[in-house]
Design a protein around this motif. Structure first.
Motif, PDB file in Angstrom:
ATOM      1  N   ASN A 480      -0.981   4.077   8.568  1.00 51.16           N
ATOM      2  CA  ASN A 480      -2.221   3.303   8.545  1.00 51.16           C
ATOM      3  C   ASN A 480      -2.550   2.742   9.927  1.00 51.16           C
ATOM      4  O   ASN A 480      -3.715   2.747  10.358  1.00 51.16           O
ATOM      5  N   VAL A 481      -1.515   2.244  10.616  1.00 54.75           N
ATOM      6  CA  VAL A 481      -1.755   1.726  11.973  1.00 54.75           C
ATOM      7  C   VAL A 481      -2.236   2.844  12.888  1.00 54.75           C
ATOM      8  O   VAL A 481      -3.165   2.662  13.705  1.00 54.75           O
ATOM      9  N   ALA A 482      -1.601   4.014  12.744  1.00 58.26           N
ATOM     10  CA  ALA A 482      -2.038   5.149  13.564  1.00 58.26           C
ATOM     11  C   ALA A 482      -3.480   5.526  13.258  1.00 58.26           C
ATOM     12  O   ALA A 482      -4.261   5.877  14.153  1.00 58.26           O
ATOM     13  N   GLY A 483      -3.858   5.439  11.972  1.00 50.92           N
ATOM     14  CA  GLY A 483      -5.251   5.734  11.615  1.00 50.92           C
ATOM     15  C   GLY A 483      -6.212   4.745  12.234  1.00 50.92           C
ATOM     16  O   GLY A 483      -7.305   5.129  12.692  1.00 50.92           O
ATOM     17  N   GLN A 484      -5.841   3.466  12.252  1.00 52.27           N
ATOM     18  CA  GLN A 484      -6.716   2.468  12.872  1.00 52.27           C
ATOM     19  C   GLN A 484      -6.857   2.719  14.372  1.00 52.27           C
ATOM     20  O   GLN A 484      -7.950   2.613  14.944  1.00 52.27           O
ATOM     21  N   LEU A 485      -5.743   3.065  15.036  1.00 54.87           N
ATOM     22  CA  LEU A 485      -5.824   3.356  16.467  1.00 54.87           C
ATOM     23  C   LEU A 485      -6.679   4.590  16.738  1.00 54.87           C
ATOM     24  O   LEU A 485      -7.472   4.625  17.691  1.00 54.87           O
ATOM     25  N   ALA A 486      -6.531   5.606  15.879  1.00 54.26           N
ATOM     26  CA  ALA A 486      -7.345   6.818  16.053  1.00 54.26           C
ATOM     27  C   ALA A 486      -8.825   6.518  15.862  1.00 54.26           C
ATOM     28  O   ALA A 486      -9.686   7.070  16.554  1.00 54.26           O
ATOM     29  N   LEU A 487      -9.126   5.630  14.919  1.00 51.50           N
ATOM     30  CA  LEU A 487     -10.519   5.262  14.691  1.00 51.50           C
ATOM     31  C   LEU A 487     -11.102   4.540  15.904  1.00 51.50           C
ATOM     32  O   LEU A 487     -12.252   4.794  16.311  1.00 51.50           O
ATOM     33  N   GLU A 544     -11.082 -10.049   7.041  1.00 45.75           N
ATOM     34  CA  GLU A 544     -10.312  -9.556   8.180  1.00 45.75           C
ATOM     35  C   GLU A 544     -10.161  -8.046   8.139  1.00 45.75           C
ATOM     36  O   GLU A 544     -10.364  -7.356   9.153  1.00 45.75           O
ATOM     37  N   VAL A 545      -9.805  -7.489   6.981  1.00 51.38           N
ATOM     38  CA  VAL A 545      -9.603  -6.039   6.875  1.00 51.38           C
ATOM     39  C   VAL A 545     -10.925  -5.303   7.035  1.00 51.38           C
ATOM     40  O   VAL A 545     -10.996  -4.255   7.704  1.00 51.38           O
ATOM     41  N   VAL A 546     -11.987  -5.830   6.427  1.00 51.01           N
ATOM     42  CA  VAL A 546     -13.297  -5.178   6.567  1.00 51.01           C
ATOM     43  C   VAL A 546     -13.722  -5.169   8.031  1.00 51.01           C
ATOM     44  O   VAL A 546     -14.265  -4.177   8.538  1.00 51.01           O
ATOM     45  N   GLY A 547     -13.458  -6.260   8.737  1.00 48.53           N
ATOM     46  CA  GLY A 547     -13.801  -6.297  10.156  1.00 48.53           C
ATOM     47  C   GLY A 547     -13.028  -5.274  10.965  1.00 48.53           C
ATOM     48  O   GLY A 547     -13.534  -4.747  11.959  1.00 48.53           O
ATOM     49  N   THR A 579      -5.849  -2.675   3.164  1.00 51.32           N
ATOM     50  CA  THR A 579      -6.028  -1.626   4.176  1.00 51.32           C
ATOM     51  C   THR A 579      -5.889  -0.247   3.555  1.00 51.32           C
ATOM     52  O   THR A 579      -6.705   0.666   3.819  1.00 51.32           O
ATOM     53  N   HIS A 580      -4.877  -0.072   2.727  1.00 48.83           N
ATOM     54  CA  HIS A 580      -4.677   1.244   2.107  1.00 48.83           C
ATOM     55  C   HIS A 580      -5.824   1.603   1.175  1.00 48.83           C
ATOM     56  O   HIS A 580      -6.370   2.724   1.246  1.00 48.83           O
ATOM     57  N   LEU A 581      -6.200   0.694   0.296  1.00 45.03           N
ATOM     58  CA  LEU A 581      -7.231   1.018  -0.694  1.00 45.03           C
ATOM     59  C   LEU A 581      -8.588   1.257  -0.026  1.00 45.03           C
ATOM     60  O   LEU A 581      -9.325   2.192  -0.399  1.00 45.03           O
ATOM     61  N   ILE A 582      -8.941   0.442   0.966  1.00 43.81           N
ATOM     62  CA  ILE A 582     -10.232   0.637   1.637  1.00 43.81           C
ATOM     63  C   ILE A 582     -10.223   1.917   2.456  1.00 43.81           C
ATOM     64  O   ILE A 582     -11.208   2.673   2.478  1.00 43.81           O
ATOM     65  N   THR A 583      -9.092   2.211   3.124  1.00 46.76           N
ATOM     66  CA  THR A 583      -9.000   3.452   3.904  1.00 46.76           C
ATOM     67  C   THR A 583      -9.134   4.672   2.999  1.00 46.76           C
ATOM     68  O   THR A 583      -9.842   5.642   3.333  1.00 46.76           O
ATOM     69  N   ASN A 584      -8.454   4.666   1.850  1.00 47.16           N
ATOM     70  CA  ASN A 584      -8.589   5.785   0.916  1.00 47.16           C
ATOM     71  C   ASN A 584     -10.021   5.932   0.428  1.00 47.16           C
ATOM     72  O   ASN A 584     -10.537   7.050   0.262  1.00 47.16           O
ATOM     73  N   ALA A 585     -10.677   4.790   0.148  1.00 45.19           N
ATOM     74  CA  ALA A 585     -12.070   4.859  -0.316  1.00 45.19           C
ATOM     75  C   ALA A 585     -12.980   5.431   0.762  1.00 45.19           C
ATOM     76  O   ALA A 585     -13.906   6.210   0.470  1.00 45.19           O
ATOM     77  N   GLY A 637      -0.911  13.576   3.964  1.00 45.64           N
ATOM     78  CA  GLY A 637      -0.499  12.388   3.226  1.00 45.64           C
ATOM     79  C   GLY A 637       0.983  12.406   2.885  1.00 45.64           C
ATOM     80  O   GLY A 637       1.638  13.456   2.914  1.00 45.64           O
ATOM     81  N   HIS A 638       1.505  11.230   2.584  1.00 47.07           N
ATOM     82  CA  HIS A 638       2.919  11.087   2.221  1.00 47.07           C
ATOM     83  C   HIS A 638       3.113  10.750   0.745  1.00 47.07           C
ATOM     84  O   HIS A 638       4.247  10.710   0.264  1.00 47.07           O
ATOM     85  N   GLY A 639       2.049  10.432   0.041  1.00 48.91           N
ATOM     86  CA  GLY A 639       2.182  10.107  -1.379  1.00 48.91           C
ATOM     87  C   GLY A 639       2.831   8.775  -1.645  1.00 48.91           C
ATOM     88  O   GLY A 639       3.433   8.588  -2.706  1.00 48.91           O
ATOM     89  N   MET A 640       2.747   7.820  -0.696  1.00 46.36           N
ATOM     90  CA  MET A 640       3.392   6.526  -0.877  1.00 46.36           C
ATOM     91  C   MET A 640       2.404   5.374  -0.953  1.00 46.36           C
ATOM     92  O   MET A 640       2.771   4.263  -1.336  1.00 46.36           O
ATOM     93  N   GLY A 641       1.151   5.609  -0.579  1.00 48.31           N
ATOM     94  CA  GLY A 641       0.196   4.510  -0.477  1.00 48.31           C
ATOM     95  C   GLY A 641      -0.064   3.813  -1.794  1.00 48.31           C
ATOM     96  O   GLY A 641       0.088   2.586  -1.915  1.00 48.31           O
TER      97      GLY A 641
END
Length: 688
Positions: A480-487, A544-547, A579-585, A637-641
């Protein structure tokens, strides 16, 4: 003859005792016809009452008759208690002897009566006892106390309630006589006041005898003779005989002329007592006595019930902080009175190595191959190797220490180890019965050791499972952190010139670095304890997460209707869940479709909903695959979220609900208990 106050003292004291026993015997005749032990108790009580009457009138009429009747009284109680003991046989007919105890008691009583008959027509005062009569009464009192002690010890704990009053009553009577006549041995005369006190004692023990009769209507007392009680009885008897002999020798020394005679008498007797206590406290002496009793008085060498209970108690009790390996050695060494030994266990590589040494100078680096001659000599656990008679296959390491026995430890036809024992405290020769008992206890010890090994392996497996789950959670959070950095990196070309974006990017990178440090710390073996649950405002966490995530083509909107809502959860966990649920959505949504994050209170719960308009999921997938770890529909994916999110929510006392259908989007609903004022208002609104 006694006159005045002394005669009146005898008359009143023994008169009270006589009245009490006459009333007791009358009560026995009126209430029931005496039978079995009741008949013997009736005879003993009648003899005691008759003696009390004679003692009350002895200042005026034939004191010798009272003395003879006193011996009849003591002999009657001896025979009664001895007959109860002799009838207490176990169903297995463990005890060889049976009738000699009451016969011996009757012989002691008759000898005492015969001795008194020599002075039957003496006209001396009632307090004048011949030296032989004094010694006679000391011996009878000691025998009576021994019989009482054996009766109490041989009675099973569940039935002692029936015999305790009888033991107290008769034991007090014999103990008082022993005190009176032991003093007479020292002072060379019997105290009249102490003799008169025996009458008062008779009145005091009558209620105890009545209580005994009430508790034993049929006088059927469930007792058995155990080896322990025979051991105590034998040692007490031997100690009593030794003290009598020592007292006799000390008396002879005291008769020599001179001032040092008395000092020598006291010194000799004190030295004799100290010698006796030293011998009785020696384990080798006690071991010899126990072995002698077991081999000569019982048909079986061991009391198997006692041995088994002792073994279980030794293996199960860790009160002294001893490990199971030490308790295992003690359990098997105590059977044959060995002071110590060594426990050898298989190491999984085809070898046996010492796991514990107790009072034996064995080299801990010694090794015995599982395929060697020594292990084969156990015959699959059916044989105990005895090295005292060159019966065992002596290994090389046994030449460096003194080894007596080797007992196999077998678990389901598998030799998991063995126990070697040091020589016993007292020389002994074992037979087939000893070997069978050692083999049986060895199997029990093997079960305990194997169970402990399995428990330890299970605990290690659980620790590895917990570490694996922690590791998988960390890997997912790193993703998830890597995804935020990539974004953030993807948005640099579009918003890199904006100062606000650059400031947000710096804050995001600082947060990402802090998260990565925390995730790495969670993987350490000495990782800190999990953070405690805290009161958290979910509205602030959502903002905070939405921001952090509202930077791409998929907009994220928050709709908060419960600004004051409070939940109890670890703040980092709530941030990771959102973070996980919003990212998946966002990943499931098409370009331009917004993701809505809602917050409300309903029926005492805080409801957080993450809603998207993506492709949705089937009910079967939600039920069978969504929350299954290591199962994912994403290529990277890793199937852990989802599994991690639900695990964290449930740890906080909540749960996750999924509302989805193919082509209709998905709603991930987080339900957490509400706290504070927000917990009351929704309940009141629902009720109205």
């Amino acid at each position: 003859m006694l006159y005045g106050g002394a005669a009146m003292l005898f008359a009143v004291s023994y008169g009270i005792g006589a009245a009490a026993f006459i009333a007791l015997t009358a009560l026995m005749l009126i209430n029931r016809r005496p039978r079995e032990f009741g008949l013997r108790v009736f005879a003993a009580c009648a003899a005691t009452g008759t003696w009390a009457v004679a003692a009350a009138v002895q200042p005026w009429w034939m004191p010798g008759v009272a003395q003879a009747l006193g011996s009849v009284r003591s002999g009657s109680w001896l025979v009664l208690l001895a007959s109860i003991l002799s009838s207490a046989r176990r169903k297995q007919d463990e005890v060889r002897q049976a009738p000699w105890l009451p016969i011996s008691a009757a012989a002691i009583g008759l000898a005492s009566v015969a001795n008194d008959c020599r002075f039957l027509f003496s006209a001396a005062s009632s307090t004048a006892f011949a030296p032989s009569q004094i010694l006679d009464r000391v011996v009878v009192s000691v025998c009576g106390i021994l019989v009482v002690e054996n009766l109490y010890r041989n009675t099973s704990p569940g039935r002692r309630w029936n015999v305790v009053p009888l033991c107290i009553a008769v034991g007090a009577m014999f103990a008082y006589d022993l005190y009176v006549f032991c003093e007479a041995v020292v002072l060379r005369e019997v105290s009249p006041s102490l003799l008169a006190g025996r009458g008062i004692l008779l009145a005091l023990i009558v209620p105890l005898l009545v209580l005994t009769m009430a508790r034993n209507p049929g006088w059927k007392i469930d007792i058995h003779v155990s080896r322990r009680v025979v051991f105590h009885g034998a040692t007490l008897t031997a100690a009593g005989v030794f003290l009598l002999l020592a007292a006799g020798v000390a008396t002879l020394i005291g008769r020599f002329p001179g001032e040092w005679a008395r000092v020598s008498e006291i010194g000799f007797f004190c030295a004799s007592v100290m010698l006796l206590l030293t011998v009785l406290s020696t384990e080798s002496f006690r071991s010899r006595v126990r072995r002698l009793i077991a081999e000569n008085f019982f048909s079986t060498r061991y009391d198997y019930r006692t041995e088994w209970l002792r073994t279980i108690a030794t293996l199960s009790s860790a009160a002294a902080g001893e490990p199971l390996t030490v308790r295992a050695i003690r359990a098997i060494a105590d059977v044959v009175d060995s002071p110590g030994g060594a426990l050898w266990l298989a190491d999984g590589a085809g070898e046996f190595r010492p796991a514990q040494v107790l009072s034996m100078g064995l080299d801990m680096s010694a090794m015995e191959p599982a395929s060697g001659r020594f292990a084969a000599a156990f015959r699959g656990g059916e044989k105990v190797q005895d090295f005292s008679g060159n019966d065992g296959c002596r290994p090389p390491w046994a030449d460096l220490v003194t080894v007596w026995l080797a007992v196999p430890l077998v678990k389901i036809d598998r030799l998991i180890g063995f126990v070697v024992l040091a020589p016993p405290r007292a020389p002994t020769k074992l037979n087939w019965e000893s070997y069978d008992l050692l083999l049986a206890i060895g199997q029990q010890i093997a079960g305990y050791l194997d169970e402990e090994r399995a428990t330890r392996a299970l605990m290690e497996s659980r620790a590895l499972i917990e570490y694996s789950r922690r590791f998988s959670f960390v890997i997912h959070d790193i993703k998830n952190v890597a995804g935020q950095l990539a974004l953030m990196i993807a948005n640099i070309p579009r918003f890199g010139e904006q100062a606000e974006f650059r400031a947000d990017m710096v804050r995001g990178m600082e947060n990402a670095a802090n998260k990565l440090r925390g995730l790495v710390d969670r993987l350490r073996p000495d990782a800190p304890a999990p953070e405690p649950l805290q009161h958290v405002n979910p509205a602030m966490a959502i903002a905070e997460v939405v921001g952090e995530l509202d930077r791409g083509d998929t907009p994220v909107r928050a709709r908060i209707s419960a600004v004051a809502a409070q939940v109890r959860i670890v703040p980092k966990d709530l941030h990771a869940i959102l973070t996980h649920l919003i990212t998946n959505a966002m990943e499931a949504s098409s370009g331009g479709d917004e993701v809505v994050v809602g917050l409300r209170c309903e029926r005492g719960k805080v409801v957080i909903e993450v809603v998207d308009k993506g492709s949705g999921m089937s009910a079967e997938f939600v039920r069978n695959s969504l929350f299954v770890p290591l199962r994912s529909t994403k290529l990277q994916g890793h199937g852990m979220g989802a599994y991690q999110a639900r695990h964290l929510v449930r740890a906080a006392g909540g749960d996750i609900e999924v509302v989805s259908a193919p082509g209709r989007g998905t709603t991930m609903r987080i339900l957490l208990p509400a706290f504070g004022e927000a917990a009351k208002q929704p309940m009141e609104a629902a009720a109205s």
